[in-house]
Design a protein around this motif. Structure first.
Motif, PDB file in Angstrom:
ATOM      1  N   MET A 100      14.374 -29.261  38.131  1.00 12.90           N
ATOM      2  CA  MET A 100      13.375 -28.206  37.975  1.00 12.90           C
ATOM      3  C   MET A 100      12.001 -28.799  37.705  1.00 12.90           C
ATOM      4  N   SER A 107       5.647 -30.126  43.828  1.00 12.48           N
ATOM      5  CA  SER A 107       5.003 -28.983  44.483  1.00 12.48           C
ATOM      6  C   SER A 107       3.516 -28.944  44.152  1.00 12.48           C
ATOM      7  N   LEU A 139       3.888 -18.940  42.739  1.00  7.11           N
ATOM      8  CA  LEU A 139       5.177 -18.901  43.436  1.00  7.11           C
ATOM      9  C   LEU A 139       6.076 -20.034  42.948  1.00  7.11           C
ATOM     10  N   VAL A 140       5.524 -21.246  42.882  1.00  5.67           N
ATOM     11  CA  VAL A 140       6.288 -22.396  42.392  1.00  5.67           C
ATOM     12  C   VAL A 140       6.746 -22.156  40.958  1.00  5.67           C
ATOM     13  N   ILE A 143       9.664 -19.651  40.628  1.00  9.26           N
ATOM     14  CA  ILE A 143      10.953 -20.278  40.938  1.00  9.26           C
ATOM     15  C   ILE A 143      11.426 -21.111  39.748  1.00  9.26           C
ATOM     16  N   ILE A 146      12.709 -18.816  36.860  1.00  3.90           N
ATOM     17  CA  ILE A 146      14.064 -18.312  37.153  1.00  3.90           C
ATOM     18  C   ILE A 146      15.088 -19.430  36.992  1.00  3.90           C
ATOM     19  N   TRP A 147      14.730 -20.597  37.468  1.00  2.59           N
ATOM     20  CA  TRP A 147      15.585 -21.781  37.385  1.00  2.59           C
ATOM     21  C   TRP A 147      15.908 -22.101  35.924  1.00  2.59           C
TER      22      TRP A 147
END
Length: 360
Positions: A100, A107, A139-140, A143, A146-147
């Motif tokens: 993560m 990114s 956006l990154v 994610i 959530i991860w």
């Protein structure tokens, strides 16, 4: 990767060392440091040839910065390369938090690279538009949020842990991911704003990494977390290896970034490192502590926000120039004086952040 060598151990030989996070963290630090020293001169030479005029200097910036014209940027490639190599070599590949944090780091590094590339090729201080940068960044970060929530223990998932109070949790529910997004994107942009003088950003980042490496190791062990009065996050201890690699890579970069800088980290480095710190804070459930440890970055970002807000409404400036390190330059402070004093402030804030581990 080298962790799997522990499978060759009978419990009493050298292979057994690879089981220990502390040993592998030391290996990650040395690997990243050697990487920086080995590839730094080649990378800087290559960037100088490819970029020609180097990073564009703001025409409205301090006059002393014009002597830096021609200095190559994108030096963050050296830090990210050292960090990626050392982490993949020494960390466990079955740890979700490692992937993560690496996902966020790489990114944001790519996003920063695109921004630096646009600035260098167009020879302008305007790179990728702010809206695009924020959209991709959020956006990154979504994610990553959530991860992290998926791998936090049941009692901590979607919760906000408060420093100083071990049993105090604020249930964020669906708002945890937006909160994580603000932490990660905010940290990335705050470090980016701080990166304006030779060596200014990298040392506070390393200090914060050392602090969060300690925190990650503590919250990843049941005995330490119980003694220190912090929430136990299984698997988070492995992040200490990532932090050690960041420190090693940072020191290797600082060797060439110390005044007068032979290379700038650029957005490639500052966005990646800031995003990494934000992701680590989310993974270890120490988001608020990041605001303390990274207080210097917070002040730098706030100085820009305040300057823009007040100027748009009154036409007057609060600071001679923002971010605030330029304000001190305009006041006549020498660049090394600003840098070293900001380093001292970062170290003090790190000590305060570590103190939250033992307060109950």
């Amino acid at each position: 990767m080298l962790y799997w060598l522990a499978a060759l151990s009978d419990g009493g030989d050298a292979f057994n060392l690879f089981r220990y996070i502390t040993f592998r963290a030391g290996g990650a630090f040395l690997t990243a440091l050697v990487f920086g020293f080995a590839f730094g001169p080649r990378l800087i030479g290559w960037l100088r040839v490819k970029q020609g005029k180097g990073q564009p200097i703001r025409v409205d910036g301090p006059q002393g910065h014009f002597v830096k014209a021609g200095t190559p940027t994108m030096g963050g490639l050296l830090i990210v390369g050292a960090l990626l190599t050392s982490t993949l070599l020494w960390a466990r590949w079955d740890n979700p938090f490692i992937w993560m944090v690496l996902f966020v780091t790489l990114s944001f590094a790519l996003l920063g690279f695109a921004d630096d590339y646009a600035k260098v090729t167009k020879q302008t201080s305007d790179g990728v538009s702010g809206r695009v940068r924020l959209a991709i960044g959020f956006l990154v970060a979504a994610i990553a949020g959530i991860w992290a929530a998926a791998y936090h223990p049941a009692g901590l998932s979607n919760e906000l842990a408060l420093p100083f109070f071990k049993n105090a949790l604020v249930h964020l529910g669906l708002f945890f991911v937006p909160f994580a997004m603000l932490v990660i994107v905010g940290a990335a942009n705050a470090v980016n704003l701080t990166d304006g003088l030779d060596g200014l950003a990298i040392m506070p980042v390393m200090i914060a990494a050392a602090t969060f490496g300690t925190i990650a190791y503590a919250v990843g062990r049941t005995d330490f977390s119980e003694y220190l009065g912090v929430h136990f996050v299984p698997g988070s201890g492995e992040i200490a290896i990532f932090c050690a690699g960041l420190i090693g890579g940072g020191l290797g970069f600082l060797w060439y970034n110390a005044p007068p800088a032979a290379v700038f980290m650029g957005d490639t480095g500052s966005l990646a490192l800031g995003g990494a710190l934000g992701a680590i804070a989310v993974a270890t459930k120490h988001e608020i502590v990041l605001a303390i440890v990274g207080g210097l970055f917070v002040v730098e970002a706030l100085s820009v926000i305040i300057q823009v807000f007040v100027y748009k409404r009154t036409g007057k400036r609060v600071f001679l120039m923002a971010p605030i390190h330029h304000h001190f330059e305009k006041m006549g402070w020498a660049e090394p004086q600003i840098v070293i004093r900001f380093w001292i402030i970062s170290l003090i804030l790190a000590m305060i952040g570590l103190a939250t581990l033992k307060v109950r």
